[in-house]
Motif scaffolding. Structure first.
Motif, short mmCIF file in Angstrom:
data_model
loop_
_atom_site.label_atom_id
_atom_site.label_comp_id
_atom_site.label_asym_id
_atom_site.label_seq_id
_atom_site.Cartn_x
_atom_site.Cartn_y
_atom_site.Cartn_z
N ILE A 8 0.87 -1.17 0.00
CA ILE A 8 0.00 0.00 0.00
C ILE A 8 0.91 1.22 0.00
O ILE A 8 1.90 1.26 0.74
N VAL A 9 0.57 2.19 -0.83
CA VAL A 9 1.34 3.43 -0.92
C VAL A 9 0.38 4.61 -0.91
O VAL A 9 -0.82 4.45 -1.11
N GLY A 10 0.94 5.80 -0.70
CA GLY A 10 0.14 7.00 -0.79
C GLY A 10 -0.11 7.38 -2.24
O GLY A 10 0.60 6.93 -3.15
N ASP A 11 -1.11 8.23 -2.46
CA ASP A 11 -1.46 8.59 -3.84
C ASP A 11 -0.43 9.48 -4.52
O ASP A 11 -0.50 9.70 -5.71
N LYS A 12 0.56 9.96 -3.78
CA LYS A 12 1.64 10.77 -4.38
C LYS A 12 2.87 9.94 -4.74
O LYS A 12 3.82 10.44 -5.31
N HIS A 13 2.86 8.67 -4.41
CA HIS A 13 3.99 7.80 -4.74
C HIS A 13 4.13 7.73 -6.26
O HIS A 13 3.14 7.54 -6.96
N PRO A 14 5.36 7.86 -6.79
CA PRO A 14 5.53 7.90 -8.25
C PRO A 14 5.28 6.57 -8.97
O PRO A 14 5.04 6.57 -10.18
N LEU A 15 5.33 5.47 -8.28
CA LEU A 15 5.00 4.16 -8.89
C LEU A 15 5.79 3.86 -10.17
O LEU A 15 5.22 3.52 -11.20
N HIS A 16 7.09 3.94 -10.09
CA HIS A 16 7.93 3.59 -11.24
C HIS A 16 8.08 2.07 -11.29
O HIS A 16 9.02 1.51 -10.75
N LEU A 17 7.16 1.41 -11.95
CA LEU A 17 7.15 -0.05 -12.00
C LEU A 17 7.41 -0.61 -13.38
O LEU A 17 7.21 -1.81 -13.61
N ASP A 18 7.87 0.22 -14.30
CA ASP A 18 8.18 -0.28 -15.65
C ASP A 18 9.24 -1.37 -15.56
O ASP A 18 10.25 -1.22 -14.90
N GLY A 19 8.98 -2.49 -16.20
CA GLY A 19 9.93 -3.59 -16.23
C GLY A 19 9.89 -4.48 -15.00
O GLY A 19 10.61 -5.47 -14.94
N VAL A 20 9.06 -4.15 -14.02
CA VAL A 20 8.94 -4.98 -12.82
C VAL A 20 7.82 -5.99 -13.05
O VAL A 20 6.74 -5.62 -13.50
N THR A 21 8.10 -7.25 -12.75
CA THR A 21 7.08 -8.28 -12.95
C THR A 21 6.58 -8.77 -11.60
O THR A 21 7.29 -8.75 -10.60
N GLY A 22 5.36 -9.25 -11.62
CA GLY A 22 4.74 -9.78 -10.42
C GLY A 22 4.95 -11.27 -10.30
O GLY A 22 5.80 -11.86 -10.95
#
Length: 127
Positions: A8-22
């Motif tokens: 869980i993150v705040g709505d201002k978190h930049p969420l740089h998840l390009d290239g990250v896999t689950g």
């Protein structure tokens, strides 16, 4: 379809998840579920979810990437919810607690994982 919840993150978190896999043999895309000032980082949960090395590594990789860019509330491996609406409802029901934990972390990037844990099928804070 069941939803796997990473953090869980705040709505201002930049969420740089390009290239990250689950997690999963054929991981689905990571996505966000937003409710008010909070976001849950999720993906579709595989039917055969088990603590395999590849999945533990993927779970930790998502959390590490998020931590590099801001404060997170990490969730334990294996936390699932029934669907997106169940995650949204948990974010709404516990918004004050989650926001307080994120804000009180100050300069910390990661709240200790014992600070937030899952019960049942949706993320909830420790008592």
């Amino acid at each position: 379809m069941a939803v796997y919840v990473y953090s869980i993150v705040g709505d201002k978190h930049p969420l740089h998840l390009d290239g990250v896999t689950g997690i999963g043999e054929s991981p689905s895309e990571l996505r966000m579920i937003t409710e008010g000032p909070l976001r849950a980082v999720v993906s579709d949960a595989p039917d055969d979810l088990r603590p395999k090395r590849r999945d533990l590594t993927a779970h930790q990789g998502v959390q590490n990437r998020l931590t590099a860019d801001g404060t997170i509330l990490p969730l334990r491996f294996g936390l699932t919810a029934e669907d997106d609406e169940a995650v949204r409802a948990a974010l709404e029901a516990h918004a004050t607690e989650y926001v307080d934990k994120l804000q009180s972390a100050g300069g910390l990037r990661r709240i200790p994982s014992e600070g937030v844990r899952g019960r049942g099928s949706a993320p909830t804070p420790d008592p």
